[in-house]
Enzyme design. Structure first.
Site, PDB file in Angstrom:
ATOM      1  N   SER A   1       0.840  -1.191   0.000  1.00 37.59           N
ATOM      2  CA  SER A   1       0.000   0.000   0.000  1.00 37.59           C
ATOM      3  C   SER A   1       0.874   1.240   0.000  1.00 37.59           C
ATOM      4  CB  SER A   1      -0.917   0.025   1.229  1.00 37.59           C
ATOM      5  OG  SER A   1      -1.642   1.237   1.283  1.00 37.59           O
TER       6      SER A   1
ATOM      7  N   ASN B   1      -0.783   4.098   0.697  1.00 32.92           N
ATOM      8  CA  ASN B   1      -1.662   4.972   1.460  1.00 32.92           C
ATOM      9  C   ASN B   1      -1.084   5.173   2.868  1.00 32.92           C
ATOM     10  OD1 ASN B   1      -3.830   5.780   3.279  1.00 32.92           O
ATOM     11  ND2 ASN B   1      -5.242   5.375   1.602  1.00 32.92           N
TER      12      ASN B   1
ATOM     13  N   ASP C   1      -8.202  -4.003   0.424  1.00 31.34           N
ATOM     14  CA  ASP C   1      -9.017  -3.050  -0.316  1.00 31.34           C
ATOM     15  C   ASP C   1     -10.260  -2.826   0.517  1.00 31.34           C
ATOM     16  OD1 ASP C   1      -9.385  -1.366  -2.584  1.00 31.34           O
ATOM     17  OD2 ASP C   1     -10.933  -2.735  -3.304  1.00 31.34           O
ATOM     18  N   SER C   2     -10.689  -1.591   0.580  1.00 33.45           N
ATOM     19  CA  SER C   2     -11.800  -1.273   1.460  1.00 33.45           C
ATOM     20  C   SER C   2     -12.636  -0.156   0.880  1.00 33.45           C
ATOM     21  CB  SER C   2     -11.279  -0.889   2.849  1.00 33.45           C
ATOM     22  OG  SER C   2     -10.327   0.156   2.755  1.00 33.45           O
TER      23      SER C   2
ATOM     24  N   LYS D   1     -11.055   2.925  17.537  1.00 29.93           N
ATOM     25  CA  LYS D   1     -11.358   2.626  16.140  1.00 29.93           C
ATOM     26  C   LYS D   1     -10.866   1.233  15.759  1.00 29.93           C
ATOM     27  CE  LYS D   1     -10.523   4.004  11.355  1.00 29.93           C
ATOM     28  NZ  LYS D   1      -9.886   4.951  10.412  1.00 29.93           N
TER      29      LYS D   1
ATOM     30  N   ARG E   1     -11.167  -2.789   9.313  1.00 25.28           N
ATOM     31  CA  ARG E   1      -9.745  -3.108   9.116  1.00 25.28           C
ATOM     32  C   ARG E   1      -9.157  -3.742  10.367  1.00 25.28           C
ATOM     33  NH1 ARG E   1      -8.525   1.341   7.132  1.00 25.28           N
ATOM     34  NH2 ARG E   1      -8.931   0.693   4.986  1.00 25.28           N
TER      35      ARG E   1
END
Length: 202
Positions: free
Chosen positions: A7, A9, A68-69, A178, A184
């Protein structure tokens, strides 16, 4: 254990570093001669596999993790869904930023009330061990789309995703809160259990 995170990100890197805190993560951009592939598939799982396989020849035998989300709203036919990161770009001709995507989602839901605002995040996570050996976990995180953004934490659609059990949006949760309930975080714990079982293999 060293893990390759397929990733680019930065926000995902931060979350997955917390989730896999007992491992050493090597991020995709740190590996030379590999660029992130186009996520061209129509399912989360296929896109996660595309990303993981892009690093297969550059992992030096280390397991690869990719995910992937996205967010889905049943009242919008499941949109944005697998196109969450590209939401609205078909009409604007450019990639919208997170704030613009949130504004567009709220605009498209302005007439929806109550249970019509139900939504869920999806995370499909892949652990690729070698070319023909991989494991997957797909989890969801249910909530409602809020009437307006709230909170400074998280990323993506977090500011507009309201969690009834917590009484706030995901952006208003702390990081540990979270990770405990998110899509995730849940998928990551499934993959962590698989990693432990692999480590115990003779």
């Amino acid at each position: 254990m060293k893990l390759i995170l397929a990733s680019g990100n930065v926000d995902k890197q931060t979350e997955l570093t917390r989730i896999f805190d007992s491992h050493s993560l090597i991020f995709g951009p740190e590996i030379g001669n590999v660029s992130m592939p186009k996520e061209s598939a129509l399912t989360y799982l296929e896109n996660a596999l595309i990303k993981a396989r892009a690093f297969l020849g550059h992992a030096d035998g280390n397991p690869i993790i990719a995910d992937d989300s996205g967010i889905s709203v049943p009242a919008l036919g499941g949109a944005p869904g697998v196109f969450s990161a590209r939401y609205g770009s078909d009409k604007t001709g450019r990639q919208l930023n997170a704030r613009e995507r949130n504004e567009l989602l709220l605009e498209n839901m302005v007439e929806l009330t109550g249970s019509e605002r139900r939504a869920f995040f999806v995370c499909s996570m892949v652990l690729l061990v070698d070319e023909y050996r991989f494991f997957t976990a797909q989890e969801i995180f249910e909530g409602l789309v809020a009437a307006r953004p709230s909170g400074e934490g998280g990323f993506g659609y977090d500011p507009v995703f309201f969690v009834p059990g917590a009484g706030c949006t995901v952006s208003e949760l702390d990081a540990a809160g979270k990770d405990r309930i998110s899509h995730r975080g849940r998928a990551g714990r499934r993959i962590e259990a698989i990693l432990e079982s692999l480590h115990a293999e003779p």
